[in-house]
Enzyme design. Sequence first.
Site, mmCIF file in Angstrom:
data_model
loop_
_atom_site.group_PDB
_atom_site.id
_atom_site.type_symbol
_atom_site.label_atom_id
_atom_site.label_comp_id
_atom_site.label_asym_id
_atom_site.label_seq_id
_atom_site.Cartn_x
_atom_site.Cartn_y
_atom_site.Cartn_z
ATOM 1 C CE LYS A 140 -52.911 44.099 17.430
ATOM 2 N NZ LYS A 140 -52.687 44.927 16.215
ATOM 3 C CG HIS A 281 -13.234 25.507 37.033
ATOM 4 N ND1 HIS A 281 -14.499 25.490 37.561
ATOM 5 C CD2 HIS A 281 -12.390 25.330 38.081
ATOM 6 C CE1 HIS A 281 -14.436 25.319 38.864
ATOM 7 N NE2 HIS A 281 -13.172 25.208 39.214
#
Length: 529
Positions: A140, A281
């Site tokens: 922070k 695929h």
Amino acid sequence: MTDLHPVRRALISVSDKTGMIDLAKALAGHGVELLSTGGSAQAMRDAGLDVKDVAEVTGFPEMMDGRVKTLHPVVHGGLLARRDNDGHVAAMEEHGIGEIDLLVVNLYPFEETVAKGADFDTCIENIDIGGPAMIRSAAKNHAFVNVVTDVEDYADLLAELDANGGQTTLALRQRLAQTAYARTAAYDTAVSTWMAGAIGADAPRRRSFAGSIAQTLRYGENPHQTASFYTDGTGRPGVATAVQHQGKELSYNNINDTDAAFELVAEFDPADSPAVAIIKHANPCGVAKGVTLLEAYRNAFDCDRTSAFGGIIAMNVPLDEETAKEITGIFTEVVIAPGASDAAKAVFAAKKNLRLLTTEGLPNTREGGLTYRQVAGGMLVQDNDNGYVGMDDLKVVTKVKPTAEQMDDLLFAWKVAKHVKSNAIVYVKDKATVGVGAGQMSRLDSALIAAKKAERMAEAMDLPEPLTKGSAVASDAFFPFADGLLEAAAAGATCVIQPGGSMRDDEVIAAADEAGIAMVFTGMRHFRH
């Protein structure tokens, strides 16, 4: 925000002490005061470093078996105080709080503890509290404080200190803060996911997801899409854990297809016989078992030679030289196997663009776990499809009963159908696919396409008839009408495996009886969307 900020005081408290001593020595070389706790402090003292214990700073000893040591205003005040805020500076002076400019923390090994199968209480004791609290405080206040949670970031930190006379840039502190928040989020995810399983919460009110970067990809499914590959830390054998021996970097589509191929081939026990799956695929264009790996590969290739071009090949046993030579006969994107002989690697070395991956194991297709899929505004979560059907689970519903050989082919086809996009139809003969129909909007179309592919291969191989003649056929879900089954029968199928459960089961069974074919129900479906 100030860009450059000096590092004068560091708190180091790590579970993984890799590189810690070298880091501490380098920091000391920059004149940084070292604070630490427990084993980290002792290790630095043993290395001849001057280090102050946090207990000396806070005035409180470690207590409650180490549960409480850094949860103190002197620590968090030193991390959270803004250096440009007069009120914060005054508070530090009034209460004797010193600035902490660098926090180096990695957390208790909770994930590793769970992976080892530890009991509930042991897992609970390995949940870090003080570490995440300090990390969040430092992150922070990254305008002034550096927070390092990964050993991989030690070098970047030291490089900045060297380059800037003991100072770091705001850009580095911001990047370290982002990494730190991601680490605590992933840690909390691991804890909450484990606890959900431990207490039997199948659908907890809140669920989180986390991953660690494994690779930044050149692009996604298409060149205009950015993409990355993240691992989930489970260690499941596959593309995420594989060693790449050669070939160019894997693409997004390579990874997706390779995963599909390896998960499919893992359905077949290597102790039974070698098996090969060829994927294009994300759908199989050929799957087969054989007495040898070479035979399995050839039989899988013969299902659809056209689609196999540029495909992914997976095998359930280590790659050998003979099979490697055969594979190099066509263009292949990726080969993945539990291992590979040195001779096989040497064969592939001549094909610099062919990727070879080895995993040193197969995934367990029957184990639990979760799969995730993002939708707009949310996430779908489900158990892995680890459903299994054995010989004793099958129910014969026709007058004609399958032979033992047909039963083997039916179960083989069923395992493959589980990995074919719905609607799925799979023809199998002698433990090899001979026709695969995938992803169609109607089951009839899938049956037609699979049969047509078999006809085309028969012409290409100069066979007297398609290999669907005398085959077994699997459907991943029930036949809603008899038309799909009749199309399979017209293609030459002599037996069928399907879940059953349609309102028209009686009609479908009657159609099978009239066609003189055997049919079994599994009572389980395998939709794959």
